[in-house]
Design a protein around this motif. Structure first.
Motif, mmCIF file in Angstrom:
data_model
loop_
_atom_site.group_PDB
_atom_site.id
_atom_site.type_symbol
_atom_site.label_atom_id
_atom_site.label_comp_id
_atom_site.label_asym_id
_atom_site.label_seq_id
_atom_site.Cartn_x
_atom_site.Cartn_y
_atom_site.Cartn_z
ATOM 1 N N GLY A 105 1.042 4.125 -2.993
ATOM 2 C CA GLY A 105 0.953 5.569 -2.813
ATOM 3 C C GLY A 105 2.141 6.286 -3.430
ATOM 4 O O GLY A 105 1.984 7.322 -4.102
ATOM 5 N N CYS A 106 3.336 5.750 -3.219
ATOM 6 C CA CYS A 106 4.547 6.335 -3.823
ATOM 7 C C CYS A 106 4.477 6.274 -5.347
ATOM 8 O O CYS A 106 4.908 7.214 -6.040
ATOM 9 N N ALA A 129 1.546 1.310 -9.609
ATOM 10 C CA ALA A 129 0.502 1.342 -8.594
ATOM 11 C C ALA A 129 -0.443 0.145 -8.736
ATOM 12 O O ALA A 129 -0.866 -0.461 -7.744
ATOM 13 N N THR A 137 0.834 -1.205 0.000
ATOM 14 C CA THR A 137 0.000 0.000 0.000
ATOM 15 C C THR A 137 0.867 1.252 0.000
ATOM 16 O O THR A 137 0.596 2.217 -0.717
ATOM 17 N N PHE A 195 -1.685 6.671 3.085
ATOM 18 C CA PHE A 195 -0.636 6.620 2.066
ATOM 19 C C PHE A 195 -1.241 6.667 0.656
ATOM 20 O O PHE A 195 -0.748 7.385 -0.222
ATOM 21 N N LEU A 196 -2.296 5.883 0.462
ATOM 22 C CA LEU A 196 -2.894 5.777 -0.874
ATOM 23 C C LEU A 196 -3.515 7.102 -1.306
ATOM 24 O O LEU A 196 -3.306 7.570 -2.432
ATOM 25 N N SER A 224 -0.539 12.880 -7.280
ATOM 26 C CA SER A 224 -0.330 12.355 -8.635
ATOM 27 C C SER A 224 -0.639 13.354 -9.741
ATOM 28 O O SER A 224 -0.126 13.237 -10.850
ATOM 29 N N TYR A 228 1.776 6.351 -7.220
ATOM 30 C CA TYR A 228 0.875 7.406 -7.689
ATOM 31 C C TYR A 228 1.592 8.754 -7.698
ATOM 32 O O TYR A 228 1.412 9.563 -8.624
ATOM 33 N N GLY A 255 -0.875 9.712 -2.032
ATOM 34 C CA GLY A 255 -0.282 9.473 -3.337
ATOM 35 C C GLY A 255 -1.187 9.921 -4.463
ATOM 36 O O GLY A 255 -0.727 10.552 -5.437
#
Length: 228
Positions: A58-59, A74, A54, A117-118, A125, A61, A121
């Protein structure tokens, strides 16, 4: 008898309700995987894998702001998250090595941080307005709080609403990622809204409605059960 034994014996499992669109095939797939999982792998390993995936999603995105390949990354990490997050509990039950209080607490704390996190991200994005991403996070956490309180007070843990659960969310996000990879400026036909902004707004409204409806129903249920 020690304190741990007393606490374990007094703990009552909440009834799990999972009737999403994919729940039947998903359950069979998870049992198949659990039966073939190497003995060296346990549920904690899978939980950590799901959490790490997860974070990486996020990273990915965030990377997509500069390189659209982040959308494909992702999608890969969402699949890995499904594997770890969905299989950890199934594996524990399959091996009869359940730790219900520990598992419930850790799993859902990780879900909360994973949502942070998600959504962070997605907001970074460039494909989703940060206010939409923040709104989805708030709505998700409100719905989660209602679900956890119902688990404690009513002994019912609902994993899906209106035939929609975490797996369906991952599938929709993955489809959106693929569409945006090939059509970065995709918008809703006939409307000026970007695809993920429009979908995010619908998700916010749906989660808020679910939280409010469930809160009203459960409040009434508890009131009737404890009326003097």
């Amino acid at each position: 008898m020690n304190t741990m034994q007393t606490a374990d014996e007094s703990f009552h499992h909440a009834t799990r309700i999972q009737n999403s669109v994919t729940s039947g095939p998903e359950r069979r797939a998870l049992l198949w995987l659990a039966a073939r999982m190497p003995a060296l792998i346990n549920s904690d390993h899978l939980t950590v894998l799901g959490f790490a995936a997860t974070f990486c999603a996020g990273c990915s995105y965030a990377i997509a702001r500069w390189n659209p390949a982040g959308l494909l990354l992702a999608t890969v990490f969402l699949a890995i998250n499904w594997f770890g997050d969905s299989l950890d509990g199934t594996l524990a039950r399959f091996r009869n090595l359940q730790r219900p209080r520990y598992g419930f607490y850790v799993d859902h704390m990780i879900d909360s941080f994973g949502a942070l996190f998600l959504m962070a991200g997605l907001g970074a994005s460039g494909y989703v307005d940060w206010r939409i991403a923040a709104g989805m996070l708030v709505a998700f956490l409100l719905l989660s709080i209602e679900t956890y309180l119902a688990s404690y007070t009513l002994g019912v843990f609902r994993l899906s609403f209106a035939r929609f659960g975490p797996t369906e969310l991952r599938i929709l996000l993955s489809i959106g990622n693929l569409v945006l990879f090939f059509h970065p400026n995709a918008r809703i036909p006939g409307l000026p809204y970007r695809m993920l902004d429009f979908g995010g707004a619908i998700a916010i409204a749906a989660m808020l409605v679910m939280a409010v409806v469930a809160a009203i129903a459960h409040t009434r249920q508890l009131y009737l059960q404890e009326s003097i």
